[in-house]
Design a protein around this motif. Structure first.
Motif, mmCIF file in Angstrom:
data_model
loop_
_atom_site.group_PDB
_atom_site.id
_atom_site.type_symbol
_atom_site.label_atom_id
_atom_site.label_comp_id
_atom_site.label_asym_id
_atom_site.label_seq_id
_atom_site.Cartn_x
_atom_site.Cartn_y
_atom_site.Cartn_z
ATOM 1 N N ALA A 123 0.833 -1.203 0.000
ATOM 2 C CA ALA A 123 0.000 0.000 0.000
ATOM 3 C C ALA A 123 0.868 1.254 0.000
ATOM 4 O O ALA A 123 0.589 2.214 -0.722
ATOM 5 C CB ALA A 123 -0.930 -0.005 1.211
ATOM 6 N N THR A 136 2.303 1.673 -3.431
ATOM 7 C CA THR A 136 1.256 2.155 -4.327
ATOM 8 C C THR A 136 1.021 3.642 -4.100
ATOM 9 O O THR A 136 0.932 4.418 -5.049
ATOM 10 C CB THR A 136 -0.045 1.367 -4.093
ATOM 11 N N TYR A 150 -3.039 -0.146 -7.245
ATOM 12 C CA TYR A 150 -2.754 -1.261 -6.335
ATOM 13 C C TYR A 150 -2.820 -2.566 -7.124
ATOM 14 O O TYR A 150 -3.799 -2.843 -7.809
ATOM 15 C CB TYR A 150 -3.769 -1.277 -5.189
#
Length: 173
Positions: A113, A116, A167
Motif C-alpha cells: 500500500a 502504491t 494497487y
C-alpha cells in the motif's frame, strides 16, 4: 550595563531545549510519509525554521513535540501542493458518479500500500495520507490542503479510485 527594560528573551530559545527530544519524532513522522531520507531531512529543517518564526509570533503556544508534528504536517502539505503544481501534466483521474458508495473497507498489505501510494500523484498522496494515515477528518484535510470541504471530498474520491487502479491485483507486485 543593565538590559533594556523592554527587552524580553527570545521565545524561540525554548525550541533549543526541545530540539534534541523533538528531532527524531519530527524526522520519523516525515520519513514515514515521504520515504525519502533526503526529502524528510529537508522538510524537517523547514519545520524547525517555521517553528522558530511561529514561536516568535505574539501569543504563540509554547513549543512541544505534538505542536512541532503539527508544523511538520503543514510543511508536508505545502510540499505536496508544490509537487502537485509541478506535475500539472498528470491527467485527472476518472471521476466516479455521485451517489457511489465507497466504504473502502479493504484489507491491504501495508508495504504494498505504501509503494502504491508513492506512485500516485502528489495531490492524491497528500489527501490519502492526511485522511487515512494521519486519521484527520475531511474538514481538517481540507484546511491542510487549502481546499473547500466539497473539493476535498471529490479529491478523496478520485484519489481512492487512483489508488485502486494502481494497487496490484491480488496484492502481488
Amino acid at each position: 550595563m543593565s538590559p533594556h527594560p523592554r527587552a524580553r528573551p527570545d521565545p524561540a530559545v525554548a525550541l533549543l531545549d526541545l530540539y534534541d527530544t523533538a528531532l527524531p519524532h519530527v524526522y520519523g513522522y516525515l520519513l514515514a510519509r515521504v520515504r525519502d531520507p533526503a526529502l524528510a531531512e529537508d522538510l524537517t529543517a523547514e519545520t524547525f525554521l517555521a517553528a522558530v518564526a511561529a514561536a516568535r509570533a505574539p501569543a504563540a503556544a509554547p513549543p512541544s513535540v505534538p505542536w512541532l508534528i503539527g508544523v511538520a504536517r503543514h510543511k508536508l502539505a505545502d510540499h505536496w501542493r508544490r509537487a502537485a503544481r509541478d506535475h500539472l501534466r498528470v491527467a485527472a483521474a476518472t471521476r466516479e458518479g455521485p451517489g457511489v458508495e465507497d466504504p473502502w473497507e479493504v484489507c491491504l498489505d501495508a508495504l504494498l500500500a505504501r509503494d502504491t501510494l508513492a506512485r500516485l500523484a502528489p495531490h492524491h498522496q497528500a489527501a490519502l495520507t492526511l485522511r487515512y494515515l494521519d486519521g484527520l477528518p475531511v474538514p481538517e484535510v481540507a484546511a491542510c490542503l487549502g481546499r473547500t470541504v466539497h473539493a476535498t471530498e471529490a479529491l478523496l474520491v478520485r484519489a481512492r479510485a487512483a489508488f485502486r487502479r494502481t494497487y496490484p491485483e491480488g496484492g502481488q507486485p
